[in-house]
Design a protein around this motif. Structure first.
Motif, short mmCIF file in Angstrom:
data_model
loop_
_atom_site.label_atom_id
_atom_site.label_comp_id
_atom_site.label_asym_id
_atom_site.label_seq_id
_atom_site.Cartn_x
_atom_site.Cartn_y
_atom_site.Cartn_z
N GLU A 262 0.81 -1.22 0.00
CA GLU A 262 0.00 0.00 0.00
C GLU A 262 0.84 1.27 0.00
O GLU A 262 0.34 2.37 -0.27
N PHE A 263 2.14 1.13 0.29
CA PHE A 263 3.04 2.30 0.30
C PHE A 263 3.97 2.30 -0.91
O PHE A 263 4.93 3.07 -0.95
N LEU A 264 3.69 1.43 -1.88
CA LEU A 264 4.44 1.47 -3.14
C LEU A 264 4.12 2.76 -3.89
O LEU A 264 2.97 3.23 -3.91
N GLU A 265 5.13 3.31 -4.54
CA GLU A 265 4.89 4.45 -5.42
C GLU A 265 4.23 3.97 -6.71
O GLU A 265 4.39 2.81 -7.10
N SER A 266 3.52 4.83 -7.37
CA SER A 266 2.87 4.46 -8.62
C SER A 266 3.90 4.24 -9.72
O SER A 266 5.04 4.70 -9.63
N TYR A 267 3.49 3.54 -10.75
CA TYR A 267 4.35 3.32 -11.90
C TYR A 267 4.85 4.66 -12.45
O TYR A 267 6.03 4.82 -12.78
N GLU A 268 3.95 5.63 -12.56
CA GLU A 268 4.32 6.95 -13.12
C GLU A 268 5.38 7.63 -12.26
O GLU A 268 6.34 8.21 -12.78
N ASP A 269 5.21 7.57 -10.94
CA ASP A 269 6.19 8.21 -10.05
C ASP A 269 7.54 7.51 -10.14
O ASP A 269 8.60 8.17 -10.12
N ARG A 270 7.52 6.18 -10.25
CA ARG A 270 8.78 5.45 -10.35
C ARG A 270 9.50 5.76 -11.65
O ARG A 270 10.73 5.88 -11.69
N CYS A 271 8.74 5.93 -12.72
CA CYS A 271 9.34 6.31 -14.01
C CYS A 271 9.94 7.71 -13.92
O CYS A 271 11.04 7.96 -14.44
N ARG A 272 9.22 8.61 -13.26
CA ARG A 272 9.72 9.99 -13.14
C ARG A 272 11.05 10.02 -12.38
O ARG A 272 11.96 10.78 -12.74
N SER A 273 11.17 9.22 -11.33
CA SER A 273 12.41 9.17 -10.57
C SER A 273 13.57 8.70 -11.43
O SER A 273 14.67 9.28 -11.40
N CYS A 274 13.34 7.66 -12.22
CA CYS A 274 14.38 7.14 -13.12
C CYS A 274 14.79 8.19 -14.15
O CYS A 274 15.98 8.43 -14.39
N ALA A 275 13.79 8.81 -14.78
CA ALA A 275 14.07 9.78 -15.84
C ALA A 275 14.80 11.00 -15.28
O ALA A 275 15.74 11.51 -15.90
N SER A 276 14.38 11.48 -14.10
CA SER A 276 15.02 12.65 -13.50
C SER A 276 16.48 12.37 -13.17
O SER A 276 17.37 13.18 -13.47
#
Length: 403
Positions: A262-276
């Protein structure tokens, strides 16, 4: 200059280490990192702010012909990468500093081709403004707004700072900070070759490299993995040889059984972290007048949902939503290299077995060293482990939510 979001940004210039040995590496760099972490912690003052620490680790001749293709130096560079991130973890434990987030220090490492030896420069290959290996002029002209540029006050540190400032002073933005020496640190000399390239005849240039992971609550283990992936990618100015960096990010539906899901980040947030993060260590060009080109794709079939992002001309990032352990490695024949951790090396063998069944060429598999807690005081080992564990980070979020 703190930005409007309350984020301080500093650069640390590190001259070449005394050797590849972690203990000599630690002896040279730990006092320097400790001083920088102390200064940054004091500037944050416990406020709801964060700091970005960019670390330029100098190693000589990285852009020379004998160090091409990049695969020939990967074996040496992966150890230095593990050394510096391991040391970052140790210092953060010692200083009780979070690795990112409010009140934390977000450290990012890239490599600088700089030699402190007084020898005429030999020929270098064509240099782009793409990391994570760059030269000194590219860094000094990058127009990044650092509040402070730190360097050790040692003979090799002064030489590096002088060379950097001879370019930076003429390029400096009026809002950028200046150089600041760190005193009271040990002096050292480099007594052995730091980079030992493999036989170039046995090394292959890779223009399409892939890595996979969950990348939840982005931490230094993820930074090490993505930087290693970028180190395996060649960037060649020859037309038709653009670099493609593919990051397989696990889709949300595969993570429902994860601990503290329930405390996992969303797919979109995880992608943003990688891209940033990848943008920060790859693109050192002056700020562009237009936003980067981003293309969102959603097609039927496996690996059909992905984002294409041009980091800079010639280097494209592809973030793919994966729904199985293989991801694009068995749907895209053009990929030639895979990066894995030492813990997941069996996955590389499984990928190549699956490719062989399709009649495809095997991927070259590059491993990343494990970040372990050696040299961390016993009482702090758990704290070190929690800084490189997404599960522990989720557990801590859960505990905070209950308060």
């Amino acid at each position: 200059m703190d930005d409007p979001l309350g984020q301080t940004s500093v650069l640390l210039l590190l001259p070449p280490p005394p050797s590849a040995s972690f203990h000599q590496f630690k002896d040279a760099y730990e006092p320097i990192l400790s001083s920088v972490y102390s200064n940054l912690s004091q500037s944050l003052g416990g406020l709801n702010q964060s700091a970005v620490l960019e670390i330029a680790l100098s190693l000589p001749r990285l852009l020379s012909p004998e160090c091409q293709p990049r695969a020939s130096t990967y074996g040496s560079l992966r150890h230095f990468l593990a050394n510096i991130y391991r040391l970052i973890g140790i210092v953060s434990v010692e200083k009780h500093v979070e690795l990112g987030g409010p009140g934390g220090i977000d450290a990012r490492v890239f490599f600088l081709d700089f030699d402190t030896v007084e020898n005429p420069r030999k020929e270098t290959v064509s240099v782009s403004q793409t990391g994570p290996i760059i030269d000194l002029p590219t860094l000094a002209k990058s127009a990044r707004l650092w509040d402070t540029i730190y360097y050790p006050s040692t003979p090799v540190g002064e030489k590096l700072a002088t060379a950097f400032n001879s370019i930076y002073a003429g390029e400096k933005d009026p809002n950028a900070g200046g150089l600041e020496a760190i005193f009271g640190v040990p002096n050292w000399t480099t007594s052995e070759p730091l980079i030992v390239p493999e036989d170039p005849a046995k090394s292959v240039a890779h223009y399409s490299v892939v890595v996979g992971g969950t990348f939840d609550h982005f931490h230094i283990g993820h930074k090490q993995l993505l930087t290693a992936t970028a180190l395996a990618l060649d960037q060649d100015p020859i037309p038709g040889k653009d670099g493609l960096l593919t990051i397989g990010v696990t889709g949300d539906e595969l993570l429902v059984n994860k601990k503290y899901s329930e405390f996992l980040e969303s797919y979109e947030d995880r992608c943003r972290s990688c891209a940033s993060f990848l943008t920060a260590i790859l693109d050192f060009s002056p700020p562009a007048s237009s936003a980067p080109r981003i293309e969102q794709v959603s097609e039927p079939g496996p690996n059909g949902r992905y984002t294409l992002m041009m980091i800079r001309p010639g280097v494209t990032l592809k973030l793919v939503q994966i729904s199985d352990p293989f991801g694009p490695t068995i749907t895209e024949e053009s990929i030639t290299a895979l990066v894995v951790s030492q813990e997941t090396r069996s996955g590389g063998a499984a990928v190549n077995e699956a490719r062989a069944k399709k009649g495809w060429k095997a991927l070259e598999v590059f491993e990343v060293d494990i970040l372990h807690s050696g040299d961390v005081p016993t009482v702090d080992v758990e704290d070190f482990a929690s800084k490189i564990s997404s599960t522990d980070l989720r557990r801590r979020r859960m505990e905070l939510a209950k308060k």
